[in-house]
Design an enzyme around this catalytic site. Structure first.
Site, PDB file in Angstrom:
ATOM      1  N   SER A 158      70.899  37.399  64.722  1.00 13.98           N
ATOM      2  CA  SER A 158      70.759  38.771  65.229  1.00 13.98           C
ATOM      3  C   SER A 158      71.433  39.795  64.326  1.00 13.98           C
ATOM      4  O   SER A 158      72.447  39.516  63.682  1.00 13.98           O
ATOM      5  CB  SER A 158      71.352  38.882  66.636  1.00 13.98           C
ATOM      6  OG  SER A 158      70.640  38.079  67.547  1.00 13.98           O
ATOM      7  N   GLU A 161      66.887  24.548  70.338  1.00 13.87           N
ATOM      8  CA  GLU A 161      68.015  25.199  70.993  1.00 13.87           C
ATOM      9  C   GLU A 161      68.017  24.956  72.494  1.00 13.87           C
ATOM     10  O   GLU A 161      69.069  24.922  73.121  1.00 13.87           O
ATOM     11  CB  GLU A 161      67.988  26.712  70.720  1.00 13.87           C
ATOM     12  CG  GLU A 161      69.188  27.456  71.252  1.00 13.87           C
ATOM     13  CD  GLU A 161      69.215  28.907  70.834  1.00 13.87           C
ATOM     14  OE1 GLU A 161      70.269  29.542  70.987  1.00 13.87           O
ATOM     15  OE2 GLU A 161      68.196  29.413  70.332  1.00 13.87           O
ATOM     16  N   GLN A 174      75.806  30.783  63.939  1.00 11.76           N
ATOM     17  CA  GLN A 174      74.393  31.093  63.704  1.00 11.76           C
ATOM     18  C   GLN A 174      74.238  32.560  63.328  1.00 11.76           C
ATOM     19  O   GLN A 174      74.523  33.445  64.138  1.00 11.76           O
ATOM     20  CB  GLN A 174      73.590  30.772  64.978  1.00 11.76           C
ATOM     21  CG  GLN A 174      72.115  31.045  64.907  1.00 11.76           C
ATOM     22  CD  GLN A 174      71.412  30.674  66.204  1.00 11.76           C
ATOM     23  OE1 GLN A 174      72.015  30.693  67.270  1.00 11.76           O
ATOM     24  NE2 GLN A 174      70.146  30.339  66.129  1.00 11.76           N
TER      25      GLN A 174
END
Length: 396
Positions: A137, A252, A134
């Site tokens: 960030s 999530e 993923q």
């Protein structure tokens, strides 16, 4: 912790017995030694063996249970998905290496992807032949996803990606990454973002492991320097990646959290056994902290059941609003248990005679990050304050 079953519909009890018997039979032989291995902070444990286990699950149709049958799933009800995660945790089955693909990318494609994207990527997720990471960030953004600065520009039939992601779990093992990038020059905040599917094995991507306090490195920095992906590998419309990214975050913290709570209960029970064996449990302050920890688990259970019931009834907005509450509850609870473990061990917890961390030392060190990764507590509180309670936005 008492056992709370979710068997409410006809056939649920039989389904529970089916998965329980299958796990008992199959967590044997070559897979016997995998019980209890893997998971957050322990992804380095027996990775290849756990990958083989995940593929064994897939071959027996135990992956992607909630997906529609046409895409390889069982169209299992939410209750049966919860049952699977409960029994999986109770069997001490190993941590899944395909979690990001199955629990995050798969549901996102089902909700927002084109039919071509579903046909291309869902089979690899289902069979665990393609692993995902993923790309959210960034060093200057952290949990503030709207502040990402990674860019992507469309040149012909490809997106060209430049930027820097951080804290990317399992990027060193992944075949693909779903990346949130800014595709509209001059755009700000949540506008102008796109959700791209990017192959990891290419010259324009460099992965650098981040060594954690535990000495392991399941998180990574990922550098994109002219990385490429096909023009049609954008999920949702270009420039509307915020909506897609929020869809991923909404799933999530879904049904797998119930299994997480069972693992937490086992962890706390084992720690209480240590405290009883050493006599520390007779300390009223220690005993009180154990009592509060057990109560905290009950609160998490009640919150999860209420949230999942809302999802079953179609209360999508309420489910999305509950996600920050779920993260705040379990992250602070688990961090506190890590601190309790050190107080139970006492001075012995400061020593590592064999040169490696024991179970409780690893728990303490890794749980320091629980309130940061997956959305920091500060950001979760801001979401609740601004989007749920309607309070004024924080000055930025």
């Amino acid at each position: 912790m008492t056992q709370d079953n979710t068997d409410t519909a006809a056939g649920d009890a039989e389904f529970r017995a089916e998965i329980r018997d299958w796990l008992a039979e199959n967590l044997s032989g070559e897979f016997r030694g995998l019980r209890g291995l893997g998971g957050s902070g322990r992804e380095h444990e027996a990775f290849e063996e756990r990958l083989a286990w995940d593929r064994h699950l897939a071959a027996n149709n135990w992956t992607c249970l909630g997906w529609p049958v046409q895409y390889g799933g069982r169209a299992a009800s939410l209750a049966r998905q919860v049952i699977f995660h409960e029994e999986y945790a109770r069997a001490e089955a190993p941590g899944r290496v395909s979690h990001i693909g199955e629990e995050l990318l798969g549901p996102t494609l089902l909700a927002f992807g084109t039919e071509e994207q579903k046909q291309r990527f869902l089979p690899g997720v289902k069979s665990v032949t393609e692993l995902w990471c993923q790309g959210y960030s960034e060093p200057g953004a952290g949990s503030d996803l709207a502040a990402v600065s990674t860019t992507a520009r469309l040149e012909g039939d490809e997106w060209i990606i430049d930027g820097h992601k951080v804290w990317t779990s399992l990027a060193h093992l992944a075949d693909w990454c779903f990346v949130v990038a800014r595709t509209e020059p001059g755009s700000a905040r949540h506008r102008g973002l796109s959700y791209l599917l990017v192959p990891m094995k290419q010259p324009g991507i460099e992965v650098r492991p981040i060594v954690q306090l535990t000495g392991t490195a399941e998180f990574n920095e990922v550098f994109f320097d002219g990385a490429r992906t096909a023009a049609d590998l954008v999920v949702g419309a270009p420039g509307e990646g915020w909506r897609t990214a929020m869809g991923t975050l909404a799933v999530e913290r879904g049904v797998s959290t119930v299994g997480q709570q069972i693992r937490f209960a086992r962890e706390l029970s084992d720690l209480e056994a240590v405290a009883t064996e050493t006599g520390v449990i007779t300390d009223p302050l220690i005993a009180d902290r154990f009592d509060k920890a057990w109560i905290g688990l009950r609160v998490m259970r009640a919150s999860a059941v209420r949230t999942l019931a809302g999802a079953t009834e179609g209360a999508a907005s309420g489910t999305a609003n509950s996600a920050p509450i779920s993260k705040l509850l379990w992250a602070h609870w688990h961090r506190n248990v890590g601190e309790l473990a050190m107080d139970v061990l006492g001075p012995a917890g400061l020593l590592s005679p064999e040169g490696d961390l024991d179970r409780w030392q690893r728990l303490f060190l890794f749980s320091r990050a629980d309130t940061i990764y997956g959305g920091s507590s500060e950001v979760q509180r801001n979401i609740l304050a601004e989007r749920v309670l309607g309070l004024p936005r924080q000055a930025r």
